[in-house]
Design a protein around this motif. Structure first.
Motif, PDB file in Angstrom:
ATOM      1  N   LEU A 230       0.818  -1.215   0.000  1.00 14.07           N
ATOM      2  CA  LEU A 230       0.000   0.000   0.000  1.00 14.07           C
ATOM      3  C   LEU A 230       0.850   1.264   0.000  1.00 14.07           C
ATOM      4  N   MET A 231       2.168   1.116   0.042  1.00 18.25           N
ATOM      5  CA  MET A 231       3.049   2.278   0.046  1.00 18.25           C
ATOM      6  C   MET A 231       3.139   2.858  -1.367  1.00 18.25           C
ATOM      7  N   THR A 232       2.876   4.155  -1.498  1.00 20.31           N
ATOM      8  CA  THR A 232       2.925   4.793  -2.810  1.00 20.31           C
ATOM      9  C   THR A 232       4.186   5.620  -3.019  1.00 20.31           C
ATOM     10  N   ALA A 233       4.795   6.102  -1.932  1.00 17.95           N
ATOM     11  CA  ALA A 233       5.984   6.946  -2.086  1.00 17.95           C
ATOM     12  C   ALA A 233       6.899   6.765  -0.889  1.00 17.95           C
ATOM     13  N   PHE A 234       8.205   6.888  -1.165  1.00 16.26           N
ATOM     14  CA  PHE A 234       9.222   6.783  -0.121  1.00 16.26           C
ATOM     15  C   PHE A 234      10.402   7.619  -0.591  1.00 16.26           C
ATOM     16  N   GLU A 235      10.464   8.870  -0.117  1.00 16.50           N
ATOM     17  CA  GLU A 235      11.389   9.858  -0.651  1.00 16.50           C
ATOM     18  C   GLU A 235      12.446  10.265   0.376  1.00 16.50           C
ATOM     19  N   LEU A 236      13.702  10.244  -0.020  1.00 14.76           N
ATOM     20  CA  LEU A 236      14.814  10.668   0.827  1.00 14.76           C
ATOM     21  C   LEU A 236      15.050  12.176   0.692  1.00 14.76           C
ATOM     22  N   ILE A 237      15.171  12.864   1.819  1.00 15.21           N
ATOM     23  CA  ILE A 237      15.511  14.283   1.841  1.00 15.21           C
ATOM     24  C   ILE A 237      16.630  14.486   2.866  1.00 15.21           C
ATOM     25  N   PRO A 238      17.819  14.865   2.451  1.00 16.18           N
ATOM     26  CA  PRO A 238      18.876  15.155   3.420  1.00 16.18           C
ATOM     27  C   PRO A 238      18.634  16.510   4.095  1.00 16.18           C
ATOM     28  N   ARG A 239      19.274  16.716   5.221  1.00 19.31           N
ATOM     29  CA  ARG A 239      19.074  17.953   5.977  1.00 19.31           C
ATOM     30  C   ARG A 239      19.381  19.187   5.134  1.00 19.31           C
ATOM     31  N   SER A 359      22.050  14.471  -1.966  1.00 16.41           N
ATOM     32  CA  SER A 359      21.573  13.208  -2.540  1.00 16.41           C
ATOM     33  C   SER A 359      20.144  12.988  -2.058  1.00 16.41           C
ATOM     34  N   TYR A 360      19.206  13.037  -2.978  1.00 11.63           N
ATOM     35  CA  TYR A 360      17.805  12.925  -2.579  1.00 11.63           C
ATOM     36  C   TYR A 360      17.031  12.167  -3.639  1.00 11.63           C
ATOM     37  N   GLY A 361      15.795  11.807  -3.302  1.00 12.79           N
ATOM     38  CA  GLY A 361      14.947  11.253  -4.339  1.00 12.79           C
ATOM     39  C   GLY A 361      14.250   9.968  -3.978  1.00 12.79           C
ATOM     40  N   HIS A 362      14.017   9.181  -5.030  1.00 16.92           N
ATOM     41  CA  HIS A 362      13.084   8.061  -4.981  1.00 16.92           C
ATOM     42  C   HIS A 362      13.796   6.786  -4.528  1.00 16.92           C
ATOM     43  N   VAL A 363      14.125   6.718  -3.259  1.00 13.37           N
ATOM     44  CA  VAL A 363      14.874   5.571  -2.741  1.00 13.37           C
ATOM     45  C   VAL A 363      14.167   4.254  -3.054  1.00 13.37           C
ATOM     46  N   GLY A 364      12.841   4.276  -3.029  1.00  7.38           N
ATOM     47  CA  GLY A 364      12.090   3.039  -3.239  1.00  7.38           C
ATOM     48  C   GLY A 364      12.311   2.380  -4.578  1.00  7.38           C
ATOM     49  N   ASP A 365      12.711   3.141  -5.589  1.00  9.61           N
ATOM     50  CA  ASP A 365      13.017   2.520  -6.886  1.00  9.61           C
ATOM     51  C   ASP A 365      14.472   2.719  -7.274  1.00  9.61           C
ATOM     52  N   GLY A 366      15.318   3.096  -6.311  1.00  4.82           N
ATOM     53  CA  GLY A 366      16.749   3.192  -6.566  1.00  4.82           C
ATOM     54  C   GLY A 366      17.185   4.414  -7.339  1.00  4.82           C
ATOM     55  N   ASN A 367      16.282   5.379  -7.519  1.00 12.38           N
ATOM     56  CA  ASN A 367      16.571   6.577  -8.319  1.00 12.38           C
ATOM     57  C   ASN A 367      17.008   7.714  -7.398  1.00 12.38           C
ATOM     58  N   ILE A 368      18.296   8.040  -7.450  1.00 17.21           N
ATOM     59  CA  ILE A 368      18.846   9.095  -6.611  1.00 17.21           C
ATOM     60  C   ILE A 368      19.277  10.271  -7.486  1.00 17.21           C
ATOM     61  N   HIS A 369      18.850  11.458  -7.110  1.00 19.22           N
ATOM     62  CA  HIS A 369      19.329  12.675  -7.758  1.00 19.22           C
ATOM     63  C   HIS A 369      20.512  13.177  -6.931  1.00 19.22           C
ATOM     64  N   PHE A 370      21.697  12.891  -7.437  1.00 17.96           N
ATOM     65  CA  PHE A 370      22.920  13.333  -6.766  1.00 17.96           C
ATOM     66  C   PHE A 370      23.352  14.631  -7.424  1.00 17.96           C
ATOM     67  N   ASN A 371      23.137  15.744  -6.734  1.00 16.88           N
ATOM     68  CA  ASN A 371      23.407  17.059  -7.296  1.00 16.88           C
ATOM     69  C   ASN A 371      24.506  17.759  -6.511  1.00 16.88           C
ATOM     70  N   ALA A 372      25.124  18.744  -7.131  1.00 15.61           N
ATOM     71  CA  ALA A 372      26.172  19.520  -6.455  1.00 15.61           C
ATOM     72  C   ALA A 372      26.082  20.970  -6.903  1.00 15.61           C
TER      73      ALA A 372
END
Length: 459
Positions: A230-239, A359-372
């Motif tokens: 039932l989980m639709t989203a799982f998003e990583l947000i660093p501080r 480094s943030y984004g869609h951890v649940g599908d392995g998609n990380i937006h690594f920006n600098a």
């Protein structure tokens, strides 16, 4: 001057990296119009650059050096032709805005689940052509998983229709897959039949604090097991991203007391009479017993849930507001997400001291937006070559972990060289063969996904 003003919105991409100088901009109203334009261009040596809502990030609908190109924007083709609530399907033209389709589905007590930051201006045709992803991929899949059939104009102007409302159709080749994710380089999508789902009637949204990325991945694995799909989203947000969002958008609040290294926005949803609150609370208890969660907050209203998601949107806007910066759209197996983040951050800390990495984004599908982001005040002329240098350091880390340099944004023009050097000979031969079969004269979007022909090479 009036003509320049009327076409300016079609000539510059969202990132500001590409400015087109086309022969002209055409806005067709029907599939027949598209067919006639393409037929004329093919007969007269003109190139056709299909364009949707112009929200792409890889230069897929722009060409800087091709004055023989015609930009074909499909915004006038925006009809929702047929919504069949009983069949859970909808036939829609390519120029329809994603959010408008979401709203129409909602009115029919149905759900169109594609959701991403640009949904208020992105068009359905562009979303299909780039195989868009977004926030709900782990529950509903990529755009590819939502397409039942397509109407496409081929490079010679022929109209090919595979429009149907069937969930099961085993008649040989699934031809629509040739055009999904190929960025208008094999055909121009003019309409599609798409899946709908039951309307969401119950959801729970939470913000959780965790001390390490390893804990984030372990928490995700636990959530997949505990939350009954039932989980639709799982998003990583660093501080660092949270602080950017709070500074950028007035009215946002830090969702938790204290500072933590990492946060997760997690959402569960259903359309039936299930007790999601009980389920997510029992998940929290299990996770806390395993020492995975340092703190957390469960939204007590739709308004609070929307405030949580506003942080996710604002942190991307905040990065864009700071000017040109390194953006990536990588994917790796979920199990090695922490390895990628640690290695990539370590690499940039050594190679580009002073740059802020996030480094943030869609951890649940392995998609990380690594920006600098470069240090404040870095001259614009120094940033672009530095980005190219840093990408050459980051992409090998992705390769070593069995990942992809494009998870959801596509290849376009900006990633073409990096994509090609990672293709095997067999892969190149197959893709080049398909391109030659469907577009032998390189009429459609040359230089996007496939290299543009050298002068004199076109047949």
């Amino acid at each position: 001057m009036e003509q320049e003003a009327s076409t300016s919105s079609f000539l510059k991409d969202w990132t500001g990296d590409y400015v087109s100088k086309p022969y002209c901009v055409i806005l067709p109203a029907t599939t027949k119009d598209v067919s006639e334009v393409v037929r004329y261009c093919a007969s007269n040596g003109l190139h056709v650059i299909p364009q949707g809502g112009n929200t792409g990030l890889v230069g897929g609908c722009h060409t800087e050096n091709d004055e023989q190109a015609v930009i074909l924007n499909l915004q006038r083709m925006s009809k929702i032709r047929k919504l069949d609530a009983t069949n859970y399907s909808v036939e829609v033209e390519a120029g329809c805005i994603v959010q408008r389709l979401q709203d129409q589905a909602q009115e029919a007590d149905r759900l169109f689940p594609l959701s991403f930051g640009a949904e208020g201006s992105a068009q359905i045709g562009g979303a299909i052509a780039t195989n868009a992803g977004g926030l709900n991929v782990l529950r509903y899949g990529m755009m590819r998983d939502l397409v039942l059939g397509l109407e496409v104009v081929l490079a010679d102007g022929t109209i090919l229709s595979t429009l149907n409302q069937l969930r099961k159709d085993n008649r040989g080749f699934d031809k629509k897959q040739l055009f999904i994710g190929t960025e208008g380089a094999l055909g121009i999508i003019t309409a599609a039949t798409l899946k709908l789902l039951p309307r969401i009637t119950n959801s729970e949204t939470a913000v959780l604090a965790l001390e390490s990325v390893e804990d984030v991945v372990q928490l995700y694995s636990l959530a997949r097991t505990h939350c009954a799909d039932l989980m639709t989203a799982f998003e990583l947000i660093p501080r660092a991203c949270l602080e950017m969002a709070l500074e950028h958008q007035h009215g946002l609040r830090d969702p938790l007391d204290g500072c933590h290294e990492n946060y997760v926005i997690m959402e569960m949803a259903c359309s039936g009479p299930l007790n999601l609150r009980e389920l997510i609370e029992s998940f929290f208890e299990t996770a806390m017993n395993k020492n995975l969660i340092a703190d957390g907050a469960l939204a007590e209203s739709l308004t609070q849930a929307q405030a949580f998601w506003s942080i996710r949107e604002a942190m991307v806007e905040a990065q864009a507001a700071q000017g040109r910066h390194l953006r990536t759209d990588i994917s790796v197996p979920v199990s090695v997400v922490p390895t990628f983040i640690v290695e990539a951050q370590s690499c940039l800390a050594e190679a580009a001291p002073g740059w802020l990495t996030v480094s943030y984004g869609h951890v649940g599908d392995g998609n990380i937006h690594f920006n600098a982001l470069p240090p404040a005040g870095t001259p614009e002329g120094e940033v672009k070559p530095e980005i190219s240098r840093l990408l050459r350091l980051i992409y090998p880390i992705v390769d070593a972990l069995g990942g992809s340099i494009s998870a959801e944004h596509g290849i376009g023009r900006s990633r073409l060289a990096d994509h090609q050097m990672r293709q095997s000979e067999a892969d190149q031969n197959i893709t080049a063969g398909v391109k030659h079969l469907l577009d032998p004269n390189m009429t459609l979007n040359p230089g996007c996904l496939f290299p543009a022909p050298a002068i004199g090479e076109q047949s």
